[in-house]
Design an enzyme around this catalytic site. Structure first.
Site, PDB file in Angstrom:
ATOM      1  N   CYS A  77      -3.908  -2.376  68.055  1.00  0.00           N
ATOM      2  CA  CYS A  77      -3.375  -3.472  68.867  1.00  0.00           C
ATOM      3  C   CYS A  77      -3.294  -4.763  68.038  1.00  0.00           C
ATOM      4  O   CYS A  77      -4.324  -5.317  67.650  1.00  0.00           O
ATOM      5  CB  CYS A  77      -4.282  -3.662  70.084  1.00  0.00           C
ATOM      6  SG  CYS A  77      -3.995  -5.159  71.025  1.00  0.00           S
ATOM      7  N   CYS A  80      -5.014  -7.805  69.547  1.00  0.00           N
ATOM      8  CA  CYS A  80      -6.472  -7.624  69.466  1.00  0.00           C
ATOM      9  C   CYS A  80      -6.984  -8.080  68.100  1.00  0.00           C
ATOM     10  O   CYS A  80      -8.025  -8.731  68.003  1.00  0.00           O
ATOM     11  CB  CYS A  80      -6.847  -6.163  69.683  1.00  0.00           C
ATOM     12  SG  CYS A  80      -6.431  -5.513  71.311  1.00  0.00           S
TER      13      CYS A  80
END
Length: 161
Positions: A77, A80
């Site tokens: 991600c 993230c």
């Protein structure tokens, strides 16, 4: 990110002075303790802790004396990865007032499922064993701190962000 090492009574951390492993009791995470070997003061974790097992998560959340900020994330991600350094800033600036932990939802999918995590990054604040707030998306450290302050209804820093 530091892997969380814990047992039924607390988080195990090395002394920054002599390396001796010491336990920070869950119910005293907001307090400074002294190393059993050299008596050097050891504070609460000042870096995000990597949760490696669901049992560690459960113990920390249910027994911590201070709020826990949980970052649900995954290595693939992009947002993230962008929020990771911001969470490190939050952990460093709020050490002793909260603990920042990271839950890789690819590894601990049971926690993602249990807490209904549908998008990442998701941050949740736990206090008293319960989730009290949640937000999604990457954001700067100051915004994360403001989110936690609103959730806990208490200031995190002693000075401006």
């Amino acid at each position: 990110m530091t892997p969380l090492e814990s047992d039924d009574r607390g988080i195990i951390v090395p002394c920054p002075n002599c390396g001796q492993r010491n336990r920070l009791a869950y119910d005293r995470l907001g307090e400074a303790v002294r190393c059993a070997a050299c008596k050097h003061e050891i504070g609460a974790p000042s870096a995000p802790l990597d949760i490696t097992a669901s049992a560690e998560f459960d113990r920390l959340i249910s027994k911590s004396a201070i709020p826990i900020v949980v970052d649900y994330w995954a290595p693939w991600c992009g947002p993230c990865r962008m929020v990771a350094p911001e969470l490190a800033k939050v952990a460093a600036r709020t050490s002793g007032r909260l603990v920042v932990v990271k839950v890789n939802t690819d590894v601990l999918s049971d926690l993602g499922e249990l807490f209904g995590i549908r998008s990442i990054p998701t941050m949740a604040v736990f206090a008293g064993g319960h989730e009290i707030a949640r937000t999604t998306g990457a954001r700067p450290a100051a915004d994360i701190e403001a989110f936690v302050e609103r959730a806990t209804a208490r200031p995190l820093s002693r000075s401006e962000h």
